[in-house]
Each structure stands twice: as structure tokens, then as C-alpha cells.
Scaffold this motif. Structure first.
Motif, PDB file in Angstrom:
ATOM      1  N   GLY A  13       2.095  -7.998   2.253  1.00 27.54           N
ATOM      2  CA  GLY A  13       2.203  -6.996   3.313  1.00 27.54           C
ATOM      3  C   GLY A  13       0.830  -6.696   3.871  1.00 27.54           C
ATOM      4  O   GLY A  13       0.085  -7.601   4.254  1.00 27.54           O
ATOM      5  N   THR A  14       0.468  -5.429   3.870  1.00 27.06           N
ATOM      6  CA  THR A  14      -0.849  -5.037   4.381  1.00 27.06           C
ATOM      7  C   THR A  14      -1.906  -5.002   3.273  1.00 27.06           C
ATOM      8  O   THR A  14      -3.087  -4.762   3.551  1.00 27.06           O
ATOM      9  N   ASP A  15      -1.489  -5.227   2.021  1.00 30.05           N
ATOM     10  CA  ASP A  15      -2.427  -5.186   0.896  1.00 30.05           C
ATOM     11  C   ASP A  15      -3.086  -6.550   0.713  1.00 30.05           C
ATOM     12  O   ASP A  15      -2.411  -7.537   0.374  1.00 30.05           O
ATOM     13  N   VAL A  16      -4.393  -6.602   0.922  1.00 30.16           N
ATOM     14  CA  VAL A  16      -5.151  -7.839   0.707  1.00 30.16           C
ATOM     15  C   VAL A  16      -5.518  -7.910  -0.771  1.00 30.16           C
ATOM     16  O   VAL A  16      -6.265  -7.069  -1.286  1.00 30.16           O
ATOM     17  N   ILE A  17      -5.003  -8.913  -1.465  1.00 32.47           N
ATOM     18  CA  ILE A  17      -5.231  -9.044  -2.904  1.00 32.47           C
ATOM     19  C   ILE A  17      -6.460  -9.899  -3.190  1.00 32.47           C
ATOM     20  O   ILE A  17      -7.322  -9.530  -3.990  1.00 32.47           O
ATOM     21  N   ILE A  18      -6.547 -11.049  -2.534  1.00 36.53           N
ATOM     22  CA  ILE A  18      -7.657 -11.985  -2.750  1.00 36.53           C
ATOM     23  C   ILE A  18      -8.214 -12.405  -1.393  1.00 36.53           C
ATOM     24  O   ILE A  18      -7.453 -12.742  -0.492  1.00 36.53           O
TER      25      ILE A  18
END
Length: 639
Positions: A13-18
Motif C-alpha cells: 500500500g502506502t507503506d514503503v518497507i524496503i
């Protein structure tokens, strides 16, 4: 190079993990991925295996190389026994063995060219059989099973009857026996006792292939890895060395980055003040000089301020009442289950202010002792006496003290009805539960989240005797360090069960080892236990031969301990020298900023002598600064 990850990015979604993660794993290299819970460590492993697609980037596995992966949770379904399940990995060996027996039978009735052909085939196949350890595969399987904590009587247990932790150990055994060119393990120590973790350490250290691990066990990482891949706020950074090396470098680099940011901000502020002053003169020359400085200022590449992640628990443990000096007395305590004696007539005392670690192999009765002290179960014989004004706070690794049908808010509210809504929310926020998180049901929480709720209740209890069962399970490294600091600052008494050796080393003032249905006492931390284990165990059980599982490993551990102390002393000296170098660098940068400011002062514009002095001083400082930077870089390389 066996594995390459180039510019791997992943968002949910809008969460950038890496973000643009790149690193290589060389042949035979041992590396670890670290980061707080939710940083994306397991996601990165899944991207490498192809279970999870990357948004951008490429994963490259070297040609003809094999990869093995062990996820945190295993749902292994099989009607086979534990032994037969591991034996299935060696099916190719079994097939070769069957073929050898078939050729042997055929050679009995063959002659001439047919016999010669069979003999050549037999010789080649037998060589291949030997090269694949065909004559020792049974002992290899047995060694792996015992190393992972299975007794011989467990070998015949059916896989489908096992617990989740046991299935994970079976899956780990299968992976190790399959011997891929690169092993990837996600939290492999979660279901292992200390002896099994030690065995796995040695196995991986001597493993001929490459290893990539996600783990929160810092002692484990210190022993095995020579490279750390950190995921921090989505950014990926590679550090050489083990976990301790990484932690030192991380702290130094962050301090340097912060200093660089603060220095630049100070310089920018200074330039803005000079520009404002020049514009106030309102002369053509001063305005042009101001515009020139503005252009230079616009060209500056602004250093980002180091991000301090707001993902740290805030634990404050403090007893409301001071207990008597004699906190706990256990006398002749005995407990059996189904005819199996866990311990027999054990005796120990705990005094106020002690932090005691209760250790031992799985199944020796550590958790049972904690439950007996808490009155959850009753002993077969013996007594447990709590001292004057002792109030227990209990942390249960299975979190049975939590009601799955309550929300987090209700759990705290019902346990502590005197707290108002704001106090409850503030408490939960200290353990990273904010906004609508407080209305989640306990049953919907992860293991780590339940652990944080249990710690929140423990903090509110204001107990003076904390009894903790595996308190670091499911906690990330940052949270473990926070808990360590909280326990070390706690003025009450602590008794805990843990297999986290780094945690024990950092917190324990005494260790009680449960072994051979009795206890052995060690007045010190885990390093002391390793040093004295062979001697004290032999004294405690003089009639039992070879109590220590491996005398060589104990001596090696002792040597390792001594070397570790020497390395720590060297490390402190280097750190002090780096600190002095950084302080001198900061002094010079401050002075050079002051010289720049004086240069800009119109009042000395015609003072040639003063300008010459400033020029000479600036030249000397620049030379010293260059030397200091080189020296600092050399020190960092040595670190």
C-alpha cells in the motif's frame, strides 16, 4: 558470489518497507539481516526465494547453485516418523544403495563382458555413494536429530503429532541434511534450548556453503556471522563484522551523521545571518556579495537529519514496596509428571536485589518451577516460602494471563481499575500501541504484540519480585536492549527463565542450572557460567562421568571468553581514541567557521595583517583536519 540483490524495493500500500536494497553474499560467507520488528527482514527473505515479488530490483542466484529456506512458522504435514521424515532427504542415497545391492546380485550370475560392465558400473556408483557420505548417512541423521534436541525415544514419534516448535526443528533438520549451497534461516533459534543453539552454531560455522540468517539472538550472531545487512526505516546498509562490531559502528556512524547534520545546519544559519547583514548595509557591493552567498547556499546539498525511529518501548520497572532481604526460599522441592521426575529435593534461596537466571535443557522443568512458585500447580513434596512484603509480578511466555476476548484497553482497565482513560492510553502508547490499536482484541495480536501487553501489565504491577518466563521471545533486538536496561535499573528482585545467552550475560547476577534432576549454582553471568561449568558440574555430580556435553567446547569457550575480554579492552581504547579525534575535528570545524565569519566582517577588509593571520591559521587548520580525517578513517577500518 553466490547471491546478489540489486535495488530491491517493496511497498505494501502506502507503506514503503524496503528501499533500493543492494548486497551480495559470497561463497561460504555467513551473513545476517537485522532490524526492528516490521522492518522487512522476513519479507526480504521471501523476495529472495521468490515467494514474494519485489516492486523493483533483481535477485540473482549463481548458476547451478541451490538455495534452502526455513520460514519462522512450519506447518509440516506427514504421516512419517521424525526419523523417516529426515531420512526422506537422503532418498537419493537410498536409491544408490538399492542399485548397488541390485548390481551385486547381478554380478553373481554374470560373466565376460557383462560382468566387466557391471563391475565398472559398480565401481563408479560406489565412488559416488562414498562421496555423498553414503556409508554414514544414518549416523549423520542421528547426529542432527540429537543436536536439535530430540532424544532417541523421540525418533519414532509421528510428525503430525508434534507441536509447532517440534515441527520447526524437524524442518530445520531436513534443511541442514539437504546441504544447499546457501541456507536461509528465519529465526532458527526460537524453538531451541541452549545446547541445541550451541550445536547449531558449530554446525553453521563449519558449514561449507553460505548462510543468511534473520535472528534476534545477538550471542548467536556474534558467534557465526561476518557481515550484517541492516534494514532501518526502509534503508539497507551493509556492515562487515559480527553483531557487536555492527552495533559499535552503527553508533559511531549515527553520531558522525548527526554531527555532520548539526554542523551543516549551523553553517547554513551562519551564512543566512551574514547574508541578512550584508543586505542591511544596502550598498551595491554588499548586495552583490549577499547574492553571491545566496547562490552558493542554494548549491549546498543538504544533509538529512538522522531519523530516530519512534519504535522503542518505554519500560519503567519500580517496586511500590521494598521486600525483606530473604525474598524466596525453596526447600526439598520435588515434581513429577506421568512418572517422569523433573527434579528431586532441590533447594535454593534468592535474596533481595538479585537477578537470577534459571537455565537448563528443554523438558528439565524450568517453567514448572516458576509455576510452582506462583501457585499455579502444586509440588509433589517440599516447600516454597516467600519473604516479608514480597509481591510477585509474573510474565508468562504463553501469555495465559491475557484474556483473548478482551481488547487491549479492557485488559489494562480490568486489571488496574484505578487508572483513568488517559493513563491507560499513555501506558499502552509506551509499548507502541496508539490510536485505534488499543481496541484490538488480544486474540488478534501477534506473539510480539502479546509480549508487549504482558510487559505493560508487569510494569503497572509495581511488584518487587518479577518472575519472567522467556521474556525476550518475539522481541526485536532494540526491545531486548530496552528490557535489559529496565531490569538492570530495577531495585527489586528478578527470577527468570531464558535461553537468550546475550540477555542472560547482560542482566544476570547469578545463574541456577537445572540438570540431572538437581541444580548447580553459579555466582555470575553467562560468561562466568561458561568458564566454571565443567568444574562446578563435576563437583555437584562427582559420580556421573562426562557430565559436560563437550569438554573441548567448554575449554574453547573459556579461551573464547578470555579472548573476548582482551578484545573488549582493545575496543574501548579504540573507541576512546575515536572520540578524542572526533572532538578535535569538531573544534577545528568550529574555529574554521569563526574564521569564515571574521573574513566576512567588513571592518577588517582593509586590515592586511589580520587577513594574513587568518589565512595562515586557516591553512594550518585545514592540514590538521586532513590528517585527522585520515586518522579517523584508519581507526574505523581497525574497528
Amino acid at each position: 558470489m553466490i547471491l546478489s540483490c540489486n535495488n530491491i524495493s517493496k511497498s505494501f500500500g502506502t507503506d514503503v518497507i524496503i528501499k533500493s536494497c543492494s548486497f551480495n553474499i559470497e561463497d561460504h560467507e555467513k551473513a545476517a539481516i537485522v532490524g526492528i520488528n516490521g522492518a522487512g527482514k522476513s519479507t526480504l527473505l521471501k523476495i529472495i526465494t521468490g515467494e514474494e515479488p519485489a516492486d523493483t530490483g533483481i535477485v540473482t542466484l549463481a548458476k547451478d547453485k541451490t538455495l534452502g529456506y526455513l520460514a519462522q512458522q512450519q506447518d509440516l504435514q506427514s504421516d512419517r516418523s521424525i526419523y523417516d521424515e529426515l531420512l526422506s532427504v537422503k532418498q537419493y542415497i537410498l536409491d544408490m544403495e538399492s542399485e548397488l545391492r541390485r548390481i551385486e546380485a547381478a554380478m553373481n550370475n554374470a560373466s565376460g563382458d557383462e560382468l566387466e560392465s557391471l563391475m565398472n558400473r559398480y565401481t563408479n556408483l560406489n565412488h559416488e555413494f562414498e562421496m555423498n557420505n553414503g556409508y554414514a548417512y544414518k549416523s549423520e541423521i542421528t547426529g542432527v536429530l540429537k543436536g536439535l534436541g530430540f532424544a532417541e525415544e523421540d525418533f519414532s514419534l509421528h510428525v503430525n503429532t508434534l507441536s509447532g516448535g517440534q515441527k520447526t526443528r524437524v524442518s530445520l533438520g531436513k534443511l541442514l541434511l539437504s546441504k544447499p549451497d546457501i541456507i536461509m534461516l528465519d529465526e532458527p533459534t526460537n524453538h531451541l534450548d541452549m545446547d541445541s543453539i550451541s550445536w547449531l552454531e558449530n554446525y553453521l560455522l563449519n558449514y561449507s556453503g553460505a548462510v543468511l540468517i534473520v535472528a534476534h539472538d545477538r550471542y548467536f550472531l556474534d558467534k557465526i556471522v561476518s557481515k550484517i545487512i541492516e534494514i532501518d526505516n526502509g534503508d539497507c546498509t551493509v556492515f562487515s563484522g559480527n553483531y557487536t562490531d555492527y552495533a559499535s559502528k552503527k553508533a559511531i556512524l549515527r553520531n558522525m551523521k548527526l554531527k555532520e547534520y548539526l554542523n551543516q545546519q549551523r553553517d547554513i544559519k551562519h551564512q543566512e545571518e551574514v547574508i541578512a547583514k550584508l543586505k542591511q548595509f544596502n550598498r551595491e557591493k554588499s548586495i552583490k556579495r549577499a547574492e553571491s552567498r545566496e547562490k552558493m547556499l542554494d548549491k549546498i546539498k543538504v544533509v538529512d537529519k538522522p531519523v530516530e525511529l519512534n519504535a522503542k518501548m518505554n519500560i519503567k520497572l519500580e517496586p511500590s514496596v521494598i521486600s525483606g532481604n530473604d525474598v524466596l526460599t525453596v526447600t526439598d522441592l520435588t515434581k513429577s509428571f506421568d512418572g517422569n521426575t523433573l527434579f528431586n529435593n532441590i533447594n535454593f534461596e534468592i535474596k533481595r536485589g538479585e537477578r537470577v537466571a534459571l537455565i537448563g535443557n528443554n523438558g528439565t522443568g524450568k517453567t514448572t518451577i516458576l509455576k510452582l512458585i506462583n501457585g499455579i500447580i502444586q509440588p509433589d513434596s517440599g516447600s516454597i516460602y516467600l519473604g516479608a512484603k514480597v509481591a510477585i509480578g509474573y510474565y508468562d511466555q504463553e501469555h495465559h494471563v491475557l484474556d483473548p476476548d478482551k481488547t487491549l484497553f479492557q485488559e489494562i482497565q480490568d486489571a488496574y481499575p484505578d487508572l483513568n482513560n488517559t493513563q491507560i492510553r499513555n501506558t499502552l502508547a509506551a509499548f507502541l500501541f496508539t490510536d485505534d490499536d488499543v481496541f484490538k482484541y488480544i486474540r488478534d495480536l501477534s506473539g510480539g504484540e502479546r509480549g508487549r501487553v504482558s510487559l505493560a501489565k508487569l510494569m503497572l504491577s509495581n511488584a518487587n519480585l518479577l518472575i519472567l518466563d522467556e521474556p525476550t521471545n518475539h522481541l526485536d533486538i532494540v526491545s531486548k536492549e530496552i528490557l535489559e536496561n529496565a531490569l538492570n535499573s530495577y531495585t527489586g528482585t528478578v527470577l527468570y527463565v531464558s535461553h537468550d545467552r546475550y540477555f542472560i550475560n547482560a542482566t544476570a547476577t547469578r545463574i541456577i542450572e537445572l540438570t540431572n534432576q538437581n541444580i548447580v549454582n553459579y555466582i555470575g553471568n553467562y560468561d562466568y557460567y561458561i568458564e566454571k561449568r565443567d568444574i562446578l558440574t563435576a563437583k555437584a555430580f562427582p559420580d556421573t562421568p562426562d557430565i559436560s556435553s563437550d569438554n573441548i567446547s567448554v575449554k574453547s569457550s573459556k579461551l573464547s571468553w578470555q579472548q573476548s575480554r582482551e578484545e573488549q579492552n582493545k575496543l574501548k581504547k579504540k573507541q576512546n581514541e575515536i572520540k578524542k579525534t572526533e572532538e578535535r575535528i569538531a573544534e577545528i570545524e568550529d574555529r574554521m567557521s569563526a574564521i569564515d565569519a571574521e573574513y566576512s566582517d567588513p571592518s577588517i577588509g582593509s586590515n592586511t595583517a589580520r587577513l594574513m593571520e587568518l589565512h595562515n591559521e586557516s591553512t594550518q587548520l585545514k592540514k590538521e583536519l586532513d590528517t585527522l580525517y585520515e586518522h579517523w578513517e584508519e581507526l574505523m577500518e581497525e574497528m
